[in-house]
Each structure stands twice: as C-alpha cells, then as structure tokens.
Design a protein around this motif. Structure first.
Motif, PDB file in Angstrom:
ATOM      1  N   GLY A   1       0.798  -1.224   0.000  1.00 55.10           N
ATOM      2  CA  GLY A   1       0.000   0.000   0.000  1.00 55.10           C
ATOM      3  C   GLY A   1       0.825   1.266   0.000  1.00 55.10           C
ATOM      4  O   GLY A   1       0.264   2.360  -0.140  1.00 55.10           O
ATOM      5  N   ASP A   2       2.129   1.145   0.154  1.00 52.03           N
ATOM      6  CA  ASP A   2       2.990   2.334   0.111  1.00 52.03           C
ATOM      7  C   ASP A   2       3.303   2.751  -1.319  1.00 52.03           C
ATOM      8  O   ASP A   2       3.916   3.800  -1.536  1.00 52.03           O
ATOM      9  N   SER A   3       2.894   1.943  -2.277  1.00 51.00           N
ATOM     10  CA  SER A   3       3.092   2.305  -3.682  1.00 51.00           C
ATOM     11  C   SER A   3       2.325   3.585  -3.967  1.00 51.00           C
ATOM     12  O   SER A   3       1.105   3.646  -3.784  1.00 51.00           O
ATOM     13  N   ALA A   4       3.037   4.585  -4.420  1.00 49.47           N
ATOM     14  CA  ALA A   4       2.421   5.898  -4.602  1.00 49.47           C
ATOM     15  C   ALA A   4       3.418   6.833  -5.260  1.00 49.47           C
ATOM     16  O   ALA A   4       4.590   6.498  -5.440  1.00 49.47           O
ATOM     17  N   LEU A   5       2.924   8.025  -5.575  1.00 51.11           N
ATOM     18  CA  LEU A   5       3.787   9.114  -6.003  1.00 51.11           C
ATOM     19  C   LEU A   5       4.062   9.970  -4.772  1.00 51.11           C
ATOM     20  O   LEU A   5       3.134  10.431  -4.117  1.00 51.11           O
ATOM     21  N   TYR A   6       5.316  10.161  -4.445  1.00 49.95           N
ATOM     22  CA  TYR A   6       5.694  10.971  -3.289  1.00 49.95           C
ATOM     23  C   TYR A   6       6.187  12.322  -3.782  1.00 49.95           C
ATOM     24  O   TYR A   6       7.153  12.416  -4.545  1.00 49.95           O
ATOM     25  N   LEU A   7       5.498  13.342  -3.329  1.00 49.05           N
ATOM     26  CA  LEU A   7       5.763  14.699  -3.792  1.00 49.05           C
ATOM     27  C   LEU A   7       6.366  15.525  -2.680  1.00 49.05           C
ATOM     28  O   LEU A   7       5.940  15.461  -1.530  1.00 49.05           O
ATOM     29  N   CYS A   8       7.334  16.308  -3.052  1.00 53.70           N
ATOM     30  CA  CYS A   8       7.962  17.250  -2.141  1.00 53.70           C
ATOM     31  C   CYS A   8       7.593  18.654  -2.614  1.00 53.70           C
ATOM     32  O   CYS A   8       7.508  18.913  -3.825  1.00 53.70           O
ATOM     33  N   ALA A   9       7.358  19.545  -1.678  1.00 57.88           N
ATOM     34  CA  ALA A   9       7.029  20.924  -2.028  1.00 57.88           C
ATOM     35  C   ALA A   9       7.810  21.864  -1.125  1.00 57.88           C
ATOM     36  O   ALA A   9       8.002  21.587   0.062  1.00 57.88           O
ATOM     37  N   SER A  10       8.263  22.970  -1.682  1.00 58.54           N
ATOM     38  CA  SER A  10       8.982  23.940  -0.856  1.00 58.54           C
ATOM     39  C   SER A  10       8.266  25.282  -0.898  1.00 58.54           C
ATOM     40  O   SER A  10       7.522  25.587  -1.835  1.00 58.54           O
ATOM     41  N   SER A  11       8.486  26.070   0.123  1.00 62.32           N
ATOM     42  CA  SER A  11       7.930  27.420   0.160  1.00 62.32           C
ATOM     43  C   SER A  11       8.940  28.324   0.842  1.00 62.32           C
ATOM     44  O   SER A  11       9.845  27.877   1.546  1.00 62.32           O
ATOM     45  N   LEU A  12       8.744  29.647   0.629  1.00 62.56           N
ATOM     46  CA  LEU A  12       9.762  30.614   1.018  1.00 62.56           C
ATOM     47  C   LEU A  12       9.955  30.663   2.527  1.00 62.56           C
ATOM     48  O   LEU A  12      11.049  30.506   3.046  1.00 62.56           O
ATOM     49  N   THR A  13       8.873  30.912   3.242  1.00 62.40           N
ATOM     50  CA  THR A  13       8.910  30.934   4.705  1.00 62.40           C
ATOM     51  C   THR A  13       7.612  30.349   5.191  1.00 62.40           C
ATOM     52  O   THR A  13       6.702  30.125   4.422  1.00 62.40           O
ATOM     53  N   THR A  14       7.507  30.138   6.463  1.00 65.43           N
ATOM     54  CA  THR A  14       6.266  29.586   6.971  1.00 65.43           C
ATOM     55  C   THR A  14       5.113  30.559   6.770  1.00 65.43           C
ATOM     56  O   THR A  14       3.977  30.160   6.640  1.00 65.43           O
ATOM     57  N   ASP A  15       5.410  31.864   6.737  1.00 63.86           N
ATOM     58  CA  ASP A  15       4.342  32.834   6.522  1.00 63.86           C
ATOM     59  C   ASP A  15       3.725  32.691   5.143  1.00 63.86           C
ATOM     60  O   ASP A  15       2.588  33.054   4.932  1.00 63.86           O
ATOM     61  N   ARG A  16       4.530  32.196   4.201  1.00 65.28           N
ATOM     62  CA  ARG A  16       4.012  32.057   2.845  1.00 65.28           C
ATOM     63  C   ARG A  16       3.854  30.582   2.504  1.00 65.28           C
ATOM     64  O   ARG A  16       3.905  30.191   1.361  1.00 65.28           O
ATOM     65  N   ALA A  17       3.700  29.780   3.534  1.00 62.39           N
ATOM     66  CA  ALA A  17       3.629  28.338   3.308  1.00 62.39           C
ATOM     67  C   ALA A  17       2.422  27.971   2.476  1.00 62.39           C
ATOM     68  O   ALA A  17       2.321  26.882   1.961  1.00 62.39           O
ATOM     69  N   TYR A  18       1.455  28.860   2.370  1.00 61.17           N
ATOM     70  CA  TYR A  18       0.318  28.589   1.516  1.00 61.17           C
ATOM     71  C   TYR A  18       0.736  28.244   0.105  1.00 61.17           C
ATOM     72  O   TYR A  18       0.222  27.326  -0.503  1.00 61.17           O
ATOM     73  N   GLU A  19       1.664  29.030  -0.446  1.00 65.19           N
ATOM     74  CA  GLU A  19       2.040  28.828  -1.838  1.00 65.19           C
ATOM     75  C   GLU A  19       3.244  27.914  -1.895  1.00 65.19           C
ATOM     76  O   GLU A  19       4.371  28.337  -1.707  1.00 65.19           O
ATOM     77  N   GLN A  20       2.967  26.681  -2.112  1.00 63.40           N
ATOM     78  CA  GLN A  20       4.009  25.682  -2.162  1.00 63.40           C
ATOM     79  C   GLN A  20       4.307  25.317  -3.609  1.00 63.40           C
ATOM     80  O   GLN A  20       3.404  25.243  -4.447  1.00 63.40           O
ATOM     81  N   TYR A  21       5.569  25.063  -3.869  1.00 65.89           N
ATOM     82  CA  TYR A  21       6.019  24.728  -5.213  1.00 65.89           C
ATOM     83  C   TYR A  21       6.504  23.292  -5.197  1.00 65.89           C
ATOM     84  O   TYR A  21       7.384  22.933  -4.425  1.00 65.89           O
TER      85      TYR A  21
END
Lengths: 115, 114
Positions: free
Chosen positions: B84-104
């Motif tokens: 069940g661990d078969s999956a796509l694992y995605l990493c996302a980064s953001s500038l600071t925690t204040d702007r964590a909304y917009e993740q890339y």
C-alpha cells in the motif's frame, strides 16, 4: 473526514468556452485557498489563490470565486484551451500563530478541453 | 531559478525493504513538505520541515519519517515497506512559513512496492 471536496471527478469543455471547477470545504477555520494544476508525470503547479477576506481573485484567464457562507469556491477558466487539459486540485489552509496549517487537498477534477 | 528537484524519479522495492527519497527545495526556500499521492486518496500530507525542525505531521504510521538538513534539503524514509505504500511521493517547498500557503512542487518520486 474529507475537509475539502471536489465532487466532480471529471469535466469536458469545448475549446473557447468557460470551464468551471468547483470545490467545497467543511472546516470554517480555513482562510486561504489555492488551485493547482497537474499534468501526468509532473508535480502540481500553483495556479491561483484567494484569501478569505476577498471573494474574487483574477489572474489572466483564471478567476477564483469564494463564497464563505456556502463554504464553496470555484475556478473559472475563460476561454478554455486544449493546454488546460489536466487534473485540477483545490487546497485549503488555516492561519495559526504557530504557523499555517498544512495544505489539505481535494481529490481533483480532470478537465478535458476538446478542440 | 531551478525548481524543486526530487531523486530518484522512479523506484521499485520489495515488501519489507526500506527506502529513502531526497528533495532539494528551490534556493532560498526554508520550508519543505512531503505528500503522498494515490489514485484513491489524492494528495495526503505527510510532514513539514522548517529550519531542520518538523513543524507538522500528517496521519501516517511511524514507518514514515523525515528530516531536513541545514541547507534545507530534505529526505524522507519509509521502513518495512508495504504494498500500500506504492504511490507518487511529492515534495514541495515554500519561502517561509508565513508564505507556506504557496508551495512549489517537485516532479515526484514514483515508488512501486512489489
């Protein structure tokens, strides 16, 4: 308990017409909402966002509308283009003094724009 | 500016093994989040790191762990792999925690467990 719901798994629209993707949420603490687009074999790409202090945000062909009382948001794409064909995810977050809560995603809507 | 990079892109493992996935955020981004995407469940949050500290953790078993280094690069580890661990694992980064909304997001690592 699904806090962010996209009830339409798929949507087909003709090129040049408007695409409307819908999203509902249950957590009234959410105060920031985002839309992401995802192509196969790629990570999601940020499209547009809206804060709960607004009810509309526009960026080119993309407009997001927020109805807080109905806990509903929608993404409008006008005019739709074949390159818009992708899976669209709605996501939400809440502000806390200790930092924003992690994004909660809907399960996505697959948009197909037919030429 | 280079985007988020993830290695490897594809991985095949057998049940019971462990795996380590790597993520390099956008330069200057200090917050890194990990997500699991499966066809039935969509994107589910695993954990978030900021300045080498785990700031949030999703509802996953302890077999899933992560860490962040001083250069903001992050790794996640899954031990005792299950089908069940078969999956796509995605990493996302953001500038600071204040702007964590917009993740890339990065392109993801496709993990297949056999």
């Amino acid at each position: 308990d699904q806090q962010v719901k996209q009830n339409s798994p798929s949507l087909s629209v003709q090129e040049g017409r408007i695409s409307i993707l819908n999203c509902d949420y249950t957590n009234s603490m959410f105060d920031y909402f985002l839309w992401y687009k995802k192509y196969p074999a790629e990570g999601p790409t940020f499209l547009i966002s809206i804060s709960s202090i607004k009810d509309k945000n526009e960026d080119g062909r993309f407009t997001v509308f927020l109805n807080k009382s109905a806990k509903h948001l929608s993404l409008h794409i006008v005019p739709s283009q074949p390159g818009d064909s992708a899976v669209y995810f709605c996501a939400a977050s809440a502000f806390r003094r200790s930092g924003n809560t992690p994004l909660v995603f809907g399960k996505g809507t697959r948009l197909s724009v037919i030429a | 500016k280079a985007g988020v990079t993830q290695t490897p892109r594809y991985l095949i493992k057998t049940r019971g093994q462990q795996v380590t996935l790597s993520c390099s955020p956008i330069s200057g981004h200090r917050s890194v989040s990990w997500y699991q995407q499966t066809p039935g469940q969509g994107l589910q949050f695993l954990f978030e790191y900021f300045s080498e500290t785990q700031r949030n953790k999703g509802n996953f078993p302890g077999r899933f762990s992560g860490r962040q280094f001083s250069n903001s690069r992050s790794e996640m580890n899954v031990s005792t792999l299950e089908l069940g661990d078969s999956a796509l694992y995605l990493c996302a980064s953001s500038l600071t925690t204040d702007r964590a909304y917009e993740q890339y997001f990065g392109p993801g690592t496709r993990l297949t467990v056999t």
